[in-house]
Scaffold this motif. Structure first.
Motif, PDB file in Angstrom:
ATOM      1  N   PRO A  94      -3.655   2.725  15.130  1.00 21.72           N
ATOM      2  CA  PRO A  94      -2.926   3.916  14.494  1.00 21.72           C
ATOM      3  C   PRO A  94      -2.665   4.718  14.667  1.00 21.72           C
ATOM      4  O   PRO A  94      -3.379   5.276  16.043  1.00 21.72           O
ATOM      5  CB  PRO A  94      -4.053   3.858  12.767  1.00 21.72           C
ATOM      6  CG  PRO A  94      -5.367   3.418  13.742  1.00 21.72           C
ATOM      7  CD  PRO A  94      -5.093   3.287  14.802  1.00 21.72           C
ATOM      8  N   TYR A 101      -7.591   4.689   5.754  1.00 24.20           N
ATOM      9  CA  TYR A 101      -7.513   3.666   6.890  1.00 24.20           C
ATOM     10  C   TYR A 101      -8.854   2.573   6.817  1.00 24.20           C
ATOM     11  O   TYR A 101      -8.769   1.203   7.313  1.00 24.20           O
ATOM     12  CB  TYR A 101      -7.305   4.069   8.090  1.00 24.20           C
ATOM     13  CG  TYR A 101      -6.926   2.772   9.110  1.00 24.20           C
ATOM     14  CD1 TYR A 101      -5.793   2.450   9.301  1.00 24.20           C
ATOM     15  CD2 TYR A 101      -8.198   2.982   9.863  1.00 24.20           C
ATOM     16  CE1 TYR A 101      -5.222   1.654  10.438  1.00 24.20           C
ATOM     17  CE2 TYR A 101      -8.187   2.027  10.784  1.00 24.20           C
ATOM     18  CZ  TYR A 101      -6.753   1.759  11.375  1.00 24.20           C
ATOM     19  OH  TYR A 101      -6.858   0.392  12.397  1.00 24.20           O
ATOM     20  N   SER A 248      -2.194   5.778   1.807  1.00 22.77           N
ATOM     21  CA  SER A 248      -2.874   4.751   3.211  1.00 22.77           C
ATOM     22  C   SER A 248      -1.594   3.720   3.518  1.00 22.77           C
ATOM     23  O   SER A 248      -3.151   3.292   3.711  1.00 22.77           O
ATOM     24  CB  SER A 248      -3.937   4.540   1.330  1.00 22.77           C
ATOM     25  OG  SER A 248      -2.682   3.488   0.518  1.00 22.77           O
ATOM     26  N   SER A 250       0.636   2.826   7.002  1.00 20.31           N
ATOM     27  CA  SER A 250       1.378   2.918   7.808  1.00 20.31           C
ATOM     28  C   SER A 250       2.561   3.732   7.657  1.00 20.31           C
ATOM     29  O   SER A 250       3.375   3.637   6.932  1.00 20.31           O
ATOM     30  CB  SER A 250       1.037   2.071   9.070  1.00 20.31           C
ATOM     31  OG  SER A 250       1.897   1.047   8.259  1.00 20.31           O
TER      32      SER A 250
END
Length: 489
Positions: A94, A101, A248, A250
């Protein structure tokens, strides 16, 4: 630059361990300090107790949280190394590893399930993360503070009063609090309101408007062991769910949600998508150009997905406009997707029909394409597979000696094969098993066993995806597609 919080240090720390070797924690601290370009004064800055450097403490917490998620392991005091799970994460990392995550890992979610917060409790640099108990539960974080303590920390560093939703977002973004509740802003609002009512003028907090709070100037209230800590938690107040979402997701997942909610099946500009994502609290970023980052990751995902012969979830329309592929008209795109699926299946089946020498050549080409050097391929005896010794090079900096076994099997690979590969590893060598089939649960569990050298696994679907992505065994055909444009005035 300011000393980063532990969440900003987790991904760099994991990258330091990417070679799979044992790393001394003290050396990691110094390496990260150089990466962060800290000044001597920043390196010398101490916690309020005066017993530990603040930066060392942050790195210590980064290692602890990665350990709780089983991304790092420590087999001896003061040393650590990456696990197979950590290697899998770095294969498609990420932008930033955060507490939110890590909650995708059940072991870490269990660690955080008590909703206790992380304070600047001192962590000795040579200590190891607290191990789970024999029952599998993780002991509570030492000196963990309450929701009120975390809120007080956030408000103390804020220049202006904050809404309870913003307080909750900052608490989570800074790693001070973790919750799986649906309305974290409402929880913070109610806790602070009860504290103010119970303590009156002695409270650390002051209400300045509806759900707006700040701290009392020159507060002399007791240390964070009071403030109505014993008060039962009241039911959360009604709140706007959109404003209580916590960052929270992407960037691409956030973009998908924004397009579903606001796109009305029409393309949106990436700047508008980013603005909605920030307003809803779907993403958190310290970058100065979040919109540019949003557009970049969307285009990268589109390109990577197309290279794999798959239908991307986004489509680009030029001038920064993007849309969801599921809303595009059916027809040619759907036919292309169906065609590519058939080619993937045919390529997978062809792997079983290749001669041993052609199969060896194909695997050798792939390993070179994905970053292996000095590839030495030797046909294995009697099992239809091959053995490879090579060095994986990442960024011309990290070099990892690898022992690779490729199994051209139709049956699943079982745990004994993983044990065999692990037993054949040389010093400072890691293992990788590639199969045209798949792995049993026992094999996956054995490969990820935390007390053993990690062995990475690649199944048939992943193998085919990499072959297509690197144009091995396939060719790409391009055609000119014309569409009706807008009439000129």
């Amino acid at each position: 630059m300011p000393i980063p919080d532990f969440q900003n240090l987790m991904l760099p720390l994991l990258h330091l361990a990417a070679d799979g070797a044992d790393h001394r924690f003290r050396d990691a601290i110094e390496a990260l300090a150089r990466q962060c370009a800290l000044t001597d004064a920043e390196r010398a800055e101490l916690l309020p107790s005066g017993k530990q450097a603040r930066f060392d403490n942050k790195v210590g917490w980064a290692r602890t949280h990665l350990g709780k998620a089983l991304l790092l392991e420590s087999l001896r005091r003061g040393w650590f190394r990456i696990t197979a799970r950590g290697q899998e994460l770095l294969a498609d990392p990420p932008e930033r590893i955060t507490v939110a995550y890590l909650l995708r890992y059940p072991e870490y979610a269990a660690f955080r399930s008590t909703e206790q917060t992380v304070d600047e409790t001192e962590v000795a640099p040579d200590s190891d993360p607290v191990a789970p108990t024999s029952s599998g539960a993780t002991p509570p974080t030492r000196n963990a503070s309450t929701v009120l303590d975390a809120a007080y920390t956030v408000l103390s560093t804020a220049e202006t009063p904050l809404h309870s939703n913003e307080i909750a977002q900052r608490m989570i973004a800074q790693g001070l609090w973790a919750t799986q509740g649906k309305t974290p802003g409402a929880t913070v609002d109610s806790r602070i309101a009860v504290a103010i009512k119970a303590n009156g003028d002695a409270s650390r907090f002051r209400r300045v408007g509806r759900s707006m709070f700040t701290v009392q100037p020159n507060n002399t209230a007791p240390a964070p062991t009071s403030d109505a800590r014993a008060q039962p938690e009241p039911p959360p107040a009604p709140a706007n769910p959109a404003n209580n979402r916590i960052a929270s997701l992407s960037f691409t997942d956030a973009a998908e949600q924004v397009l579903q909610r606001f796109g009305n099946r029409q393309p949106m500009h990436y700047q508008a998508i980013t603005r909605h994502a920030l307003d809803l609290g779907l993403i958190a970023t310290d970058g100065q150009t979040p919109a540019a980052s949003m557009y970049s990751v969307i285009l990268t995902e589109i390109d990577r997905t197309l290279k794999r012969g798959e239908q991307p979830r986004f489509t680009k329309h030029g001038r920064g406009m993007v849309n969801l592929a599921v809303w595009e008209p059916v027809g040619l795109p759907a036919e292309i997707e169906q065609h590519n699926r058939n080619v993937r299946r045919q390529l997978h089946e062809r792997l079983y029909t290749l001669s041993p020498s052609d199969f060896e050549s194909l695997i050798g080409q792939l390993l070179v394409k994905i970053g292996f050097e000095h590839v030495s391929v030797t046909a294995a005896s009697g099992d239809g597979g091959i053995d490879v010794r090579s060095t994986l090079v990442v960024g011309d900096v990290i070099r990892t000696r690898m022992a690779v076994q490729v199994k051209r099997w139709k049956r699943n690979v079982q745990a004994p094969v993983v044990q065999q590969v692990r037993g054949s590893l040389g010093a400072h060598e890691q293992g990788l098993i590639i199969t045209t089939s798949d792995f049993s649960k026992g094999a996956r569990d054995e490969a990820a066993r935390p007390d053993a050298t990690p062995v990475a696994l690649m199944n048939g679907d992943q193998l085919v995806t990499l072959l297509i992505e690197h144009d091995i065994g396939v060719r790409r055909a391009s055609y000119d597609l014309i569409e009706l444009g807008e009439a000129e005035e």
